[in-house]
Write an enzyme that holds these catalytic residues in place. Structure first.
Site, PDB file in Angstrom:
ATOM      1  N   HIS A   1      -4.551  -2.428  -5.962  1.00  0.00           N
ATOM      2  CA  HIS A   1      -3.805  -1.268  -6.453  1.00  0.00           C
ATOM      3  C   HIS A   1      -4.784  -0.165  -6.833  1.00  0.00           C
ATOM      4  O   HIS A   1      -5.672  -0.373  -7.649  1.00  0.00           O
ATOM      5  CB  HIS A   1      -2.942  -1.657  -7.658  1.00  0.00           C
TER       6      HIS A   1
ATOM      7  N   ASP B   1       0.802  -1.231   0.000  1.00  0.00           N
ATOM      8  CA  ASP B   1       0.000   0.000   0.000  1.00  0.00           C
ATOM      9  C   ASP B   1       0.832   1.278   0.000  1.00  0.00           C
ATOM     10  O   ASP B   1       0.442   2.283   0.577  1.00  0.00           O
ATOM     11  CB  ASP B   1      -0.981   0.009   1.189  1.00  0.00           C
TER      12      ASP B   1
HETATM   13  P1  IMP Z   1      -3.109 -12.928   2.633  1.00  0.00           P
HETATM   14  O1  IMP Z   1      -2.124 -12.462   1.619  1.00  0.00           O
HETATM   15  O2  IMP Z   1      -4.538 -12.691   2.262  1.00  0.00           O
HETATM   16  O3  IMP Z   1      -2.845 -14.348   3.067  1.00  0.00           O
HETATM   17  O4  IMP Z   1      -2.885 -12.047   3.954  1.00  0.00           O
HETATM   18  C1  IMP Z   1      -1.689 -12.119   4.719  1.00  0.00           C
HETATM   19  C2  IMP Z   1      -1.329 -10.752   5.285  1.00  0.00           C
HETATM   20  O5  IMP Z   1      -0.927  -9.908   4.206  1.00  0.00           O
HETATM   21  C3  IMP Z   1      -2.485 -10.017   5.981  1.00  0.00           C
HETATM   22  O6  IMP Z   1      -1.943  -9.248   7.038  1.00  0.00           O
HETATM   23  C4  IMP Z   1      -3.034  -9.111   4.876  1.00  0.00           C
HETATM   24  O7  IMP Z   1      -3.709  -7.986   5.400  1.00  0.00           O
HETATM   25  C5  IMP Z   1      -1.740  -8.730   4.186  1.00  0.00           C
HETATM   26  N1  IMP Z   1      -1.914  -8.347   2.778  1.00  0.00           N
HETATM   27  C6  IMP Z   1      -2.146  -9.179   1.726  1.00  0.00           C
HETATM   28  N2  IMP Z   1      -2.221  -8.473   0.581  1.00  0.00           N
HETATM   29  C7  IMP Z   1      -2.017  -7.181   0.917  1.00  0.00           C
HETATM   30  C8  IMP Z   1      -1.941  -5.975   0.154  1.00  0.00           C
HETATM   31  O8  IMP Z   1      -2.062  -5.945  -1.068  1.00  0.00           O
HETATM   32  N3  IMP Z   1      -1.706  -4.829   0.865  1.00  0.00           N
HETATM   33  C9  IMP Z   1      -1.528  -4.841   2.215  1.00  0.00           C
HETATM   34  N4  IMP Z   1      -1.588  -5.931   2.966  1.00  0.00           N
HETATM   35  C10 IMP Z   1      -1.829  -7.101   2.315  1.00  0.00           C
HETATM   36 MG    MG Z   2      -2.646  -2.102  -1.881  1.00  0.00          MG
END
Ligand code: IMP
Ligand code: MG
Length: 331
Positions: A45, A15
Site C-alpha cells: 500500500h 493497486d
Molecule cells: P501471491 O499473492 O504472492 O501468491 O500472488 C498471486 C497473484 O496475486 C500474483 O499475480 C501477484 O502478482 C498478485 N498479487 C498479490 N498481491 C498483490 C497486490 O497487493 N497487488 C497486486 N497484485 C498482487
Molecule cells: Mg498494491
C-alpha cells in the site's frame, strides 16, 4: 460493547488506491481501530503522509494516525518481515510498536514457505510464501501467530478485543489485493490465496450487522501483475504505465495495463454491493485524453471525460455514491 465497521476493498486486481483512501478516511477521526484481515506482505500500500511516501505491506495504516491497528485472524504473517516493517516505520518517525497487535490465530509464513513459493513459474506470485502458508493453514498443519516467541508482545485474542471491550469500537477494514485476485471469484488460477471480498472482511470475526459503509476502489484503467497475458498490443498501454507509474509496490514489477473492463467491475459490484465507489487516477487518462473502456470484450471510445464519467455513472448506478479521484500526490 458495540462494534461498527467500515470496509475498504478493491473491485479490480489490486493497486487501485486503497492505501490512499484508507489514509484519507482515517483523517476524519471517527475510527478508533484499523484492521488488515486478509493476506500478508504480498500486499503493497502506497501512502503519502505529511509529504513523505511510505510503502506498507502488512501494517495497517492506522499507525499513521496513532490508532490501534490489528493484523487480523485472516492474515498470514512472516515474523521477520513484520518486525522489519515495524522498524522501517519507526526509523521514519512513526511510533507504531505499541499500536500494532496481531491476532493470536493469524497464521505464520515460514522461510520454508517462501522457499517453496520461490519455485513458482506459473502464477507469477510475489514470492512471499503466501500460497504455501495458506495450504498449510487449510491442511491443518500450519503455525499460529501465538506460537512464535518473537511476536509475544504483539499478540492479542481478537475475539476478546472485539467482544470484551467496554468502549464503542469503530473499525476501518483495510482490504488487500482485489476482486480479480480473490481465491473464489477471481480469474483462477491467476489469483492469490485469500478472500478479497466484503465476506473476507467478516471472516475476521465481525457480525454482518456491524457493517456501516463499504467503500470500494477501482482505477480509471485496469492493471494486473502476474504471469497471465493481460496487456494488449499498443503504445497507449505503455503510456498509461509510465504516466501512472504502474510498478508493483512489493516486487517493483511493471504492471500490465489495459482499459477499464466494465463487465469485470460489474461482477465485483454485484458480489460486494458497495455504498461508495471511488474511481482513482483520473489524471492519467486526462493526460492522455483517452477515454476508452472495455465492455463485453469490445473496446468503446467515449471520446470525452464527461462522456466517460456519465457512462460509468450509468453502468454502475447500483452504487449510491460514485466519486472520481486523482493520484495520491494530488490529495
Ligand atoms: P501471491 O499473492 O504472492 O501468491 O500472488 C498471486 C497473484 O496475486 C500474483 O499475480 C501477484 O502478482 C498478485 N498479487 C498479490 N498481491 C498483490 C497486490 O497487493 N497487488 C497486486 N497484485 C498482487
Ligand atoms: Mg498494491
Amino acid at each position: 460493547m458495540s462494534v461498527l465497521l467500515d470496509i475498504v476493498i478493491d473491485n479490480s486486481a489490486g493497486d487501485s488506491g486503497k492505501g490512499k483512501v484508507v489514509h484519507h478516511l482515517l483523517k476524519s477521526g471517527k475510527y478508533n481501530r484499523v484492521i488488515r484481515g486478509n493476506a500478508g506482505n504480498n500486499a503493497g500500500h502506497t501512502i503519502y503522509h505529511e509529504g513523505k511516501k511510505f510503502i506498507t505491506h502488512l501494517i495497517p495504516a492506522g499507525v499513521f494516525w496513532g490508532i490501534k491497528s490489528y493484523i487480523g485472524p485472516g492474515c498470514l504473517v512472516h515474523p521477520k518481515s513484520f518486525l522489519e516493517e515495524i522498524q522501517y516505520l519507526e526509523d521514519n518517525g512513526l511510533k507504531c510498536r505499541d499500536l500494532v497487535k496481531i491476532a493470536s490465530n493469524a497464521h505464520i509464513v515460514t522461510d520454508a514457505h517462501i522457499e517453496e513459493d520461490s519455485k513458482d513459474t506459473k502464477i507469477g506470485t510475489t514470492k512471499r510464501g503466501i500460497g504455501p502458508a495458506a495450504v498449510d493453514r487449510y491442511n491443518r498443519i500450519g503455525i499460529q501467530a501465538k506460537e512464535i516467541p518473537e511476536l509475544k508482545n504483539f499478540i492479542v485474542d481478537f475475539y476478546s478485543e472485539l467482544f470484551d471491550c467496554q468502549d464503542k469500537l469503530y473499525f476501518l477494514y483495510e482490504g488487500a489485493q482485489g476482486f480479480e485476485l480473490d481465491i473464489f471469484h477471481g480469474d483462477y488460477p491467476y489469483v492469490t490465496s485469500s478472500h478479497t471480498t466484503v465476506a473476507g472482511a467478516l471472516l475476521n470475526g465481525f457480525s454482518h450487522k456491524s457493517i456501516k459503509t463499504v467503500f470500494s476502489c477501482i482505477k480509471a484503467f485496469a492493471t494486473y501483475v502476474g504471469n497471465k497475458k493481460f496487456q494488449p498490443e499498443g503504445e497507449i498501454f505503455n503510456q498509461i504505465r509510465e504516466i501512472g507509474q504502474e510498478y508493483g509496490a512489493t516486487t517493483q514489477r511493471p504492471r500490465q495495463c489495459n482499459f477499464l473492463n466494465v463487465s469485470d467491475v460489474m461482477k465485483s459490484l454485484n458480489i460486494n454491493d458497495p455504498d461508495v465507489l471511488i474511481i482513482n487516477k483520473m489524471d492519467v487518462l486526462q493526460q492522455l485524453d483517452c477515454w476508452k473502456i472495455i465492455e463485453d470484450s469490445q473496446v468503446l471510445d467515449l471520446k470525452t471525460e464527461e462522456q466517460f464519467r456519465n457512462y460509468l455513472k450509468d453502468k454502475f448506478k447500483s452504487v449510491p455514491d460514485i466519486r472520481f479521484s486523482y493520484s495520491a500526490e494530488y490529495i
